[in-house]
Design a protein around this motif. Sequence first.
Motif, PDB file in Angstrom:
ATOM      1  N   ASN A 165       0.833  -1.191   0.000  1.00 16.78           N
ATOM      2  CA  ASN A 165       0.000   0.000   0.000  1.00 16.78           C
ATOM      3  C   ASN A 165       0.876   1.253   0.000  1.00 16.78           C
ATOM      4  O   ASN A 165       2.080   1.182   0.264  1.00 16.78           O
ATOM      5  CB  ASN A 165      -0.922  -0.017   1.226  1.00 16.78           C
ATOM      6  N   SER A 166       0.279   2.388  -0.308  1.00 23.32           N
ATOM      7  CA  SER A 166       1.037   3.640  -0.343  1.00 23.32           C
ATOM      8  C   SER A 166       1.763   3.841   0.988  1.00 23.32           C
ATOM      9  O   SER A 166       1.204   3.580   2.064  1.00 23.32           O
ATOM     10  CB  SER A 166       0.098   4.816  -0.608  1.00 23.32           C
ATOM     11  N   SER A 167       3.003   4.280   0.903  1.00 28.81           N
ATOM     12  CA  SER A 167       3.827   4.425   2.107  1.00 28.81           C
ATOM     13  C   SER A 167       4.904   5.459   1.858  1.00 28.81           C
ATOM     14  O   SER A 167       5.115   5.914   0.730  1.00 28.81           O
ATOM     15  CB  SER A 167       4.455   3.084   2.494  1.00 28.81           C
ATOM     16  N   MET A 168       5.608   5.829   2.934  1.00 27.92           N
ATOM     17  CA  MET A 168       6.699   6.795   2.828  1.00 27.92           C
ATOM     18  C   MET A 168       7.946   6.209   3.463  1.00 27.92           C
ATOM     19  O   MET A 168       7.882   5.502   4.482  1.00 27.92           O
ATOM     20  CB  MET A 168       6.315   8.115   3.498  1.00 27.92           C
ATOM     21  N   TRP A 169       9.087   6.523   2.844  1.00 29.90           N
ATOM     22  CA  TRP A 169      10.363   5.965   3.267  1.00 29.90           C
ATOM     23  C   TRP A 169      11.412   7.071   3.347  1.00 29.90           C
ATOM     24  O   TRP A 169      11.446   7.973   2.499  1.00 29.90           O
ATOM     25  CB  TRP A 169      10.828   4.899   2.265  1.00 29.90           C
ATOM     26  N   ALA A 170      12.256   6.994   4.368  1.00 33.67           N
ATOM     27  CA  ALA A 170      13.420   7.874   4.486  1.00 33.67           C
ATOM     28  C   ALA A 170      14.608   7.131   3.897  1.00 33.67           C
ATOM     29  O   ALA A 170      14.905   6.000   4.300  1.00 33.67           O
ATOM     30  CB  ALA A 170      13.676   8.225   5.943  1.00 33.67           C
ATOM     31  N   THR A 171      15.293   7.756   2.942  1.00 31.42           N
ATOM     32  CA  THR A 171      16.306   7.064   2.152  1.00 31.42           C
ATOM     33  C   THR A 171      17.603   7.861   2.113  1.00 31.42           C
ATOM     34  O   THR A 171      17.591   9.084   1.971  1.00 31.42           O
ATOM     35  CB  THR A 171      15.792   6.835   0.715  1.00 31.42           C
ATOM     36  N   THR A 172      18.713   7.147   2.214  1.00 35.33           N
ATOM     37  CA  THR A 172      20.020   7.783   2.149  1.00 35.33           C
ATOM     38  C   THR A 172      20.356   8.193   0.723  1.00 35.33           C
ATOM     39  O   THR A 172      19.697   7.782  -0.237  1.00 35.33           O
ATOM     40  CB  THR A 172      21.120   6.810   2.624  1.00 35.33           C
ATOM     41  N   SER A 173      21.402   8.983   0.579  1.00 34.74           N
ATOM     42  CA  SER A 173      22.002   9.215  -0.731  1.00 34.74           C
ATOM     43  C   SER A 173      22.723   7.934  -1.154  1.00 34.74           C
ATOM     44  O   SER A 173      23.011   7.068  -0.314  1.00 34.74           O
ATOM     45  CB  SER A 173      22.992  10.375  -0.655  1.00 34.74           C
ATOM     46  N   PRO A 174      23.018   7.766  -2.448  1.00 40.14           N
ATOM     47  CA  PRO A 174      23.705   6.550  -2.890  1.00 40.14           C
ATOM     48  C   PRO A 174      25.030   6.352  -2.149  1.00 40.14           C
ATOM     49  O   PRO A 174      25.794   7.289  -1.935  1.00 40.14           O
ATOM     50  CB  PRO A 174      23.929   6.796  -4.384  1.00 40.14           C
ATOM     51  N   ILE A 175      25.283   5.108  -1.770  1.00 41.81           N
ATOM     52  CA  ILE A 175      26.511   4.720  -1.076  1.00 41.81           C
ATOM     53  C   ILE A 175      27.258   3.746  -1.969  1.00 41.81           C
ATOM     54  O   ILE A 175      26.721   2.695  -2.338  1.00 41.81           O
ATOM     55  CB  ILE A 175      26.179   4.053   0.278  1.00 41.81           C
ATOM     56  N   ASP A 176      28.474   4.074  -2.361  1.00 41.99           N
ATOM     57  CA  ASP A 176      29.281   3.202  -3.214  1.00 41.99           C
ATOM     58  C   ASP A 176      30.209   2.357  -2.359  1.00 41.99           C
ATOM     59  O   ASP A 176      30.991   2.887  -1.557  1.00 41.99           O
ATOM     60  CB  ASP A 176      30.092   4.029  -4.212  1.00 41.99           C
ATOM     61  N   ASP A 177      30.111   1.038  -2.515  1.00 38.16           N
ATOM     62  CA  ASP A 177      30.932   0.122  -1.715  1.00 38.16           C
ATOM     63  C   ASP A 177      30.987  -1.212  -2.434  1.00 38.16           C
ATOM     64  O   ASP A 177      30.076  -1.543  -3.220  1.00 38.16           O
ATOM     65  CB  ASP A 177      30.321  -0.054  -0.320  1.00 38.16           C
ATOM     66  N   ILE A 178      32.009  -1.998  -2.169  1.00 42.25           N
ATOM     67  CA  ILE A 178      32.083  -3.335  -2.756  1.00 42.25           C
ATOM     68  C   ILE A 178      31.339  -4.350  -1.903  1.00 42.25           C
ATOM     69  O   ILE A 178      31.123  -5.485  -2.324  1.00 42.25           O
ATOM     70  CB  ILE A 178      33.548  -3.800  -2.958  1.00 42.25           C
ATOM     71  N   SER A 179      30.928  -3.961  -0.687  1.00 41.94           N
ATOM     72  CA  SER A 179      30.320  -4.879   0.262  1.00 41.94           C
ATOM     73  C   SER A 179      28.891  -4.467   0.601  1.00 41.94           C
ATOM     74  O   SER A 179      28.650  -3.324   1.011  1.00 41.94           O
ATOM     75  CB  SER A 179      31.152  -4.930   1.557  1.00 41.94           C
ATOM     76  N   PHE A 180      27.960  -5.411   0.437  1.00 43.83           N
ATOM     77  CA  PHE A 180      26.580  -5.170   0.873  1.00 43.83           C
ATOM     78  C   PHE A 180      26.524  -4.892   2.373  1.00 43.83           C
ATOM     79  O   PHE A 180      25.837  -3.972   2.828  1.00 43.83           O
ATOM     80  CB  PHE A 180      25.708  -6.383   0.533  1.00 43.83           C
ATOM     81  N   VAL A 181      27.249  -5.692   3.167  1.00 46.44           N
ATOM     82  CA  VAL A 181      27.225  -5.538   4.619  1.00 46.44           C
ATOM     83  C   VAL A 181      27.742  -4.162   5.023  1.00 46.44           C
ATOM     84  O   VAL A 181      27.131  -3.466   5.840  1.00 46.44           O
ATOM     85  CB  VAL A 181      28.050  -6.651   5.300  1.00 46.44           C
TER      86      VAL A 181
END
Length: 228
Positions: free
Chosen positions: A66-82
């Motif tokens: 359903n419609s929702s709102m999210w707080a999101t960071t700026s893009p993060i560049d990294d070789i690791s997901f963790v």
Amino acid sequence: MAVFSLFKLSMLLSLLSDVKLGSWPGILTQKEAVAVGGFPQQCNRIECPTYDVINSGEGYEIRVYNSSMWATTSPIDDISFVDGTRTGFLQLFNYIQGKNNYNEQIEMTAPVLTEIAPSDGPFCESSFLVSFYVPKKNQVDPPPATGISIQKWGPTYVAVRQFGGFIKDSDVGVEAAALSASLSGTTWLDAIKKSHSSDITTVYTVAQYNSPFEFDNRVNEIWFKFDM
């Protein structure tokens, strides 16, 4: 209130440690079997976005959020997901602790999402966006903050695969490939491919529901978002 505080504290302690999620010995490195469609127990204790299940098959589930709102960071560049997720969550943790333009504390929710635009090679950086579901009571006027954007989702289609355990970097691609394979031959995969036809690489999302100090019944998900 104590549950929210414990969840936030345990998540922060884990992310600040030198031990990566999924690298602990013994039981923490073992995958747990999770039934597709199992409702994350964490959502019985803290707020989660609502959705309807419209289809399911072997190894996948199709949801409409359903419609929702999210707080999101700026893009993060990294070789690791963790590592990328850790970096993004720390930014969001500061945001919900009151480091926003309203100096307002916000309750913890689930899941924490990490959207991944994969790199072209194993030693290249991928791009990560880490997101926090904004509680309903804050959605009318979410606090703005430097480096955090507020995204409004309309009804959103998502193909989902669930899996358990603590996530390692090596798990992410494997689980995404497994979701893609389980969708093979379905109209859902056709819709996903059409929705992502302009992507250089397939963009997908990892959803994490549990505090790092919850050892049992952990639920993680791979998401492919798409349009219909």
